[in-house]
Write an enzyme that holds these catalytic residues in place. Sequence first.
Site, PDB file in Angstrom:
ATOM      1  CE  LYS A 204      81.401  83.307 -63.691  1.00 17.86           C
ATOM      2  NZ  LYS A 204      80.486  82.256 -63.856  1.00 17.86           N
TER       3      LYS A 204
ATOM      4  N   GLY B  53      83.129  75.049 -62.501  1.00 15.89           N
ATOM      5  CA  GLY B  53      84.156  75.200 -61.538  1.00 15.89           C
ATOM      6  C   GLY B  53      83.634  75.118 -59.990  1.00 15.89           C
ATOM      7  CG  ASN B  54      80.664  77.080 -57.635  1.00 13.33           C
ATOM      8  OD1 ASN B  54      81.509  77.533 -56.829  1.00 13.33           O
ATOM      9  ND2 ASN B  54      80.055  77.783 -58.347  1.00 13.33           N
TER      10      ASN B  54
ATOM     11  CE  LYS C  94      75.410  76.221 -64.110  1.00 19.06           C
ATOM     12  NZ  LYS C  94      76.750  76.629 -64.402  1.00 19.06           N
TER      13      LYS C  94
ATOM     14  CE  LYS D 292      80.764  75.635 -66.899  1.00 22.14           C
ATOM     15  NZ  LYS D 292      79.860  76.352 -65.943  1.00 22.14           N
TER      16      LYS D 292
HETATM   17  N1  LIG Z   1      66.376  76.700 -61.073  1.00 28.66           N
HETATM   18  C1  LIG Z   1      67.467  76.185 -60.543  1.00 28.66           C
HETATM   19  N2  LIG Z   1      67.548  74.713 -60.811  1.00 28.66           N
HETATM   20  C2  LIG Z   1      68.801  73.924 -60.276  1.00 28.66           C
HETATM   21  N3  LIG Z   1      69.800  74.563 -59.570  1.00 28.66           N
HETATM   22  C3  LIG Z   1      69.699  75.765 -59.416  1.00 28.66           C
HETATM   23  C4  LIG Z   1      68.590  76.775 -59.732  1.00 28.66           C
HETATM   24  N4  LIG Z   1      68.873  78.035 -59.582  1.00 28.66           N
HETATM   25  C5  LIG Z   1      70.002  78.042 -58.954  1.00 28.66           C
HETATM   26  N5  LIG Z   1      70.630  76.783 -58.763  1.00 28.66           N
HETATM   27  C6  LIG Z   1      71.844  76.677 -58.303  1.00 28.66           C
HETATM   28  O1  LIG Z   1      72.928  77.046 -59.173  1.00 28.66           O
HETATM   29  C7  LIG Z   1      73.862  76.248 -59.179  1.00 28.66           C
HETATM   30  C8  LIG Z   1      74.705  76.098 -60.393  1.00 28.66           C
HETATM   31  O2  LIG Z   1      75.221  77.394 -60.471  1.00 28.66           O
HETATM   32  P1  LIG Z   1      77.098  77.342 -60.190  1.00 28.66           P
HETATM   33  O3  LIG Z   1      77.274  76.834 -59.107  1.00 28.66           O
HETATM   34  O4  LIG Z   1      77.215  78.872 -60.212  1.00 28.66           O
HETATM   35  O5  LIG Z   1      77.340  76.914 -61.562  1.00 28.66           O
HETATM   36  P2  LIG Z   1      78.872  76.127 -61.925  1.00 28.66           P
HETATM   37  O6  LIG Z   1      78.718  74.474 -61.642  1.00 28.66           O
HETATM   38  O7  LIG Z   1      79.045  76.432 -63.370  1.00 28.66           O
HETATM   39  O8  LIG Z   1      80.028  76.773 -61.134  1.00 28.66           O
HETATM   40  C9  LIG Z   1      73.230  74.694 -58.649  1.00 28.66           C
HETATM   41  O9  LIG Z   1      74.264  73.850 -58.243  1.00 28.66           O
HETATM   42  C10 LIG Z   1      72.146  75.225 -57.703  1.00 28.66           C
HETATM   43  O10 LIG Z   1      72.708  75.476 -56.689  1.00 28.66           O
HETATM   44  N1  LIG Z   2      83.980  81.249 -65.734  1.00 28.53           N
HETATM   45  C1  LIG Z   2      82.900  80.681 -65.269  1.00 28.53           C
HETATM   46  O1  LIG Z   2      81.942  80.599 -65.717  1.00 28.53           O
HETATM   47  O2  LIG Z   2      83.174  79.827 -64.100  1.00 28.53           O
HETATM   48  P1  LIG Z   2      82.355  78.845 -63.249  1.00 28.53           P
HETATM   49  O3  LIG Z   2      81.373  78.087 -64.386  1.00 28.53           O
HETATM   50  O4  LIG Z   2      83.108  78.056 -62.334  1.00 28.53           O
HETATM   51  O5  LIG Z   2      81.259  79.984 -62.687  1.00 28.53           O
END
Ligand SMILES: Nc1ncnc2c1ncn2[C@@H]1O[C@H](COP(=O)(O)OP(=O)(O)O)[C@@H](O)[C@H]1O
Ligand SMILES: NC(=O)OP(=O)(O)O
Length: 318
Positions: free
Chosen positions: A131, A11-12, A279, A217
């Site tokens: 979350k 989502g980010n 993840k 997700k």
């Molecule tokens: N060990 C790690 N290795 C790589 N990225 C990391 C790590 N720990 C935290 N991150 C951060 O976590 C982010 C991914 O989580 P998030 O943005 O919440 O996920 P999503 O893309 O599903 O929304 C990465 O873009 C990075 O900024």
């Molecule tokens: N629902 C959920 O996990 O969303 P993000 O991946 O955007 O955090």
Amino acid sequence: MEKLVIVAIGGNSLVKEDGSGSVQEQYEAVCETAVNIADMVEEGFQVVVTHGNGPQVGFGLRRSEIANEVKGMPIVPLVNCGADTQGGIGYQIQQALTNEFARRGINKKVATVITQVEVSQNDPNFKNPTKPVGSFFTFEQAEEMKKEHPDWIFIEDSGRGYRRVVPSPKPIDIVEKDAIKKLIEAGFVVIAVGGGGIPVIKKDNNTYEGIDAVIDKDFATSLLAEQVQAETLIITTGVSRVCINFGKPNQQALESITVEELKQFTAEGHFPPGSMLPKVEASLSFLEKNGSRVIITDPESLKDAIVGKAGTHIVNMK
Ligand SMILES: Nc1ncnc2c1ncn2[C@@H]1O[C@H](COP(=O)(O)OP(=O)(O)O)[C@@H](O)[C@H]1O
Ligand SMILES: NC(=O)OP(=O)(O)O
């Protein structure tokens, strides 16, 4: 059938961190990812797409709260905010893929399945919100908001700022899994479990009821990958590779790693909850239930990653 690959879009990766991005800007980000997914389809992969909604569900919830505070309009419950994001983002991915296939003359149909995901009412995560949703704030902004809304909980999110958190129960079952399987068998590119799925609890006589939460997700995608027997799970996010010592001077990107090595790094605390940890845990769960491989990378690297030239590859040595 071609090899089945599930691609989860973070989502980010679709929004600006401060929440200032427009719907059109989100669509442009979706279109960029659609180009990469179309590349994979052209390479001969059968693709299922899932997506997050962390930022978007938080924006929707806040819009509803502000409309309530300012104009007395009814609050939209969190579960409905999630359902709205599933439809809204699903629509954008569906249109972007349909258009990209049309441009390239690829004969593929796309369908989004509104997906309910069963959770347990007794899941301990309802009592311990983890979350992160919505925008990022500074520490001072978060403290200010807590004065006005004492029930809000904030956490620090991977060095990017503070975010409000909501309960995130673990997914148990995907209610529409049979419909999803039928569409895959019929050759559709399916978009499903958006935002982790709409959280529902099972009642008597096989009925369901929505419950306020946001399912991660990554966990929902791993469960879907298992239920449709996908070969490969790809999780796209904001980084091209998973790192150890993330954000520190000795940060090291991981190219290829075994399940055992990843478990070791997890135990050493390299992956924060709410961002990289889900993840990693979702990847391990998929591989332990007979998945062949997991790739974690950014959307731009998808095409290179699938042929081993980019991303972090987690392999099952079983
Ligand atoms: N060990 C790690 N290795 C790589 N990225 C990391 C790590 N720990 C935290 N991150 C951060 O976590 C982010 C991914 O989580 P998030 O943005 O919440 O996920 P999503 O893309 O599903 O929304 C990465 O873009 C990075 O900024
Ligand atoms: N629902 C959920 O996990 O969303 P993000 O991946 O955007 O955090």
